[in-house]
Scaffold this motif. Structure first.
Motif, PDB file in Angstrom:
ATOM      1  N   ALA A   1      -5.489   2.414  -3.151  1.00 27.92           N
ATOM      2  CA  ALA A   1      -4.948   1.396  -4.048  1.00 27.92           C
ATOM      3  C   ALA A   1      -4.163   0.362  -3.258  1.00 27.92           C
ATOM      4  O   ALA A   1      -3.462   0.696  -2.300  1.00 27.92           O
ATOM      5  CB  ALA A   1      -4.057   2.045  -5.108  1.00 27.92           C
ATOM      6  N   LEU A   2      -4.295  -0.898  -3.677  1.00 26.45           N
ATOM      7  CA  LEU A   2      -3.561  -2.000  -3.060  1.00 26.45           C
ATOM      8  C   LEU A   2      -2.932  -2.839  -4.157  1.00 26.45           C
ATOM      9  O   LEU A   2      -3.492  -2.976  -5.252  1.00 26.45           O
ATOM     10  CB  LEU A   2      -4.481  -2.902  -2.232  1.00 26.45           C
TER      11      LEU A   2
ATOM     12  N   ILE B   1       0.845  -1.192   0.000  1.00 27.99           N
ATOM     13  CA  ILE B   1       0.000   0.000   0.000  1.00 27.99           C
ATOM     14  C   ILE B   1       0.882   1.244   0.000  1.00 27.99           C
ATOM     15  O   ILE B   1       2.068   1.180   0.327  1.00 27.99           O
ATOM     16  CB  ILE B   1      -0.953   0.033   1.221  1.00 27.99           C
ATOM     17  N   TYR B   2       0.279   2.371  -0.376  1.00 22.80           N
ATOM     18  CA  TYR B   2       1.024   3.635  -0.445  1.00 22.80           C
ATOM     19  C   TYR B   2       1.400   4.129   0.950  1.00 22.80           C
ATOM     20  O   TYR B   2       2.521   4.556   1.198  1.00 22.80           O
ATOM     21  CB  TYR B   2       0.176   4.683  -1.164  1.00 22.80           C
TER      22      TYR B   2
ATOM     23  N   ASN C   1      -4.333   8.759  -2.926  1.00 24.95           N
ATOM     24  CA  ASN C   1      -2.944   8.349  -3.108  1.00 24.95           C
ATOM     25  C   ASN C   1      -2.184   9.202  -4.100  1.00 24.95           C
ATOM     26  O   ASN C   1      -1.084   8.846  -4.492  1.00 24.95           O
ATOM     27  CB  ASN C   1      -2.896   6.903  -3.641  1.00 24.95           C
TER      28      ASN C   1
ATOM     29  N   LEU D   1       0.473   2.789  -7.015  1.00 22.18           N
ATOM     30  CA  LEU D   1       0.014   3.171  -5.680  1.00 22.18           C
ATOM     31  C   LEU D   1       0.065   4.675  -5.459  1.00 22.18           C
ATOM     32  O   LEU D   1      -0.760   5.220  -4.725  1.00 22.18           O
ATOM     33  CB  LEU D   1       0.857   2.470  -4.607  1.00 22.18           C
ATOM     34  N   ASN D   2       1.035   5.356  -6.079  1.00 19.86           N
ATOM     35  CA  ASN D   2       1.159   6.794  -5.799  1.00 19.86           C
ATOM     36  C   ASN D   2       0.521   7.688  -6.854  1.00 19.86           C
ATOM     37  O   ASN D   2       0.425   8.899  -6.658  1.00 19.86           O
ATOM     38  CB  ASN D   2       2.630   7.191  -5.579  1.00 19.86           C
TER      39      ASN D   2
ATOM     40  N   LYS E   1      -6.963   1.497   3.467  1.00 15.40           N
ATOM     41  CA  LYS E   1      -6.045   0.612   2.749  1.00 15.40           C
ATOM     42  C   LYS E   1      -5.425  -0.466   3.636  1.00 15.40           C
ATOM     43  O   LYS E   1      -5.382  -1.641   3.268  1.00 15.40           O
ATOM     44  CB  LYS E   1      -4.937   1.440   2.085  1.00 15.40           C
TER      45      LYS E   1
END
Length: 290
Positions: free
Chosen positions: A139-140, A95-96, A194, A132-133, A102
């Motif tokens: 987001a995963l 994860i971010y 993210n 993710l970024n 998340k």
């Protein structure tokens, strides 16, 4: 309005991801992503996919698809690999950061897969990954076992549908705990954002978004930009992260006992030369290989 989830099958096309004894990460990821998506759809979620066939996409393109879809959640499916085959096993979710929904969702997914027999390798924060970024929603990235682990591959094949169900259940359980159901809207700060600083103004996060080869097959020679080759997988991962953070469609292949970090795959040499020029301008040492 139903919750919108984009499910991403990692890698694809000319970028197979990790390869072990003929088994390609991109193929496993596509099968699993489609299976997870079907379960989510059956439970009332609005699901889209970054790809449904073996097509080439940069990580920037994957993130852009999710952003253009206006998704509420992005889930990327992958398989892991170690520097030496058989060294590691287990599931891991990236994860971010640990804000919002998340981390809880990642933990729920890992726990479900652990119950199927996988080692739980935990949740890892990876803010340098483009998917993710550069996504505008939580987001995963799910690493569904190691592709170079005999134990994990046996589990992946024998418990495939249960794995898909476990990932989907981890997503749905978490959303329900956040008072968000398949028929509701994503609202509130718990869902986070993210968006990284490297998103370009046009919605693409890569300084170069080249056209990838069309109609490529096993008989067609492709030109690739190679930025490094390592015996240690971690060194390759580090270089991959740097390239991805700069927006390049980079990937790792395992060949001749080395983890090779490459960028793009082109049927025309001129396209490979253009990409190599852009990569070199960022300070990387490169050469073109086939």
């Amino acid at each position: 309005m139903a919750t919108k989830i984009v499910v991403d099958a990692g890698h694809g096309g000319s970028n197979p991801g990790a390869v072990y004894q003929g088994r390609r990460e991109s193929d496993d990821a596509l099968r699993l992503a489609m299976a997870v998506g079907r379960i989510l759809e059956e439970n009332g979620y609005d699901v889209s996919y970054t790809r449904t066939t073996d097509t080439t996409q940069s990580v920037g393109q994957k993130a852009a698809i999710a952003n253009e879809e206006g998704a509420d959640l992005f889930v990327s499916i992958h398989r892991n690999a170690a520097e030496y085959p058989g060294k590691y096993s287990g599931v891991q979710t990236l994860i971010y950061d640990d804000s919002g929904i998340k981390k809880e969702m990642a933990q729920n997914i890992n726990a479900n897969l652990e119950r199927l027999g996988f080692r739980n390798a935990g949740v890892s924060i990876r803010p340098n990954l483009v998917v993710l970024n550069s996504t505008q929603m939580p987001a995963l990235l799910v690493e569904a076992g190691f592709i170079d682990s005999t134990t994990d591959n046996q589990l992946f094949d024998s418990r495939f549908q249960a794995i898909a169900q476990g990932i989907a259940d981890g997503i749905m359980e978490t959303l329900e705990n956040q008072n968000v159901s398949g028929g509701g809207n994503m609202t509130g700060n718990s869902m986070g954002n993210n968006m990284g600083n490297n998103m370009m103004g046009n919605g693409q996060n890569c300084p170069v978004c080249p056209s990838m080869p069309e109609g490529t097959g096993p008989e067609q020679e492709l030109y690739r930009v190679q930025a490094g080759a390592f015996r240690d997988r971690q060194n390759a991962d580090n270089l991959l992260s740097l390239l991805e953070n700069d927006g390049f469609p980079a990937y790792i292949i395992y060949q001749d006992g080395l983890y090779k970090v490459q960028v793009g795959a082109y049927s025309r040499l001129s396209n490979a030369i253009a990409m190599e020029r852009e990569v070199r301008q960022k300070g990387y040492n490169t050469y073109i290989t086939t």
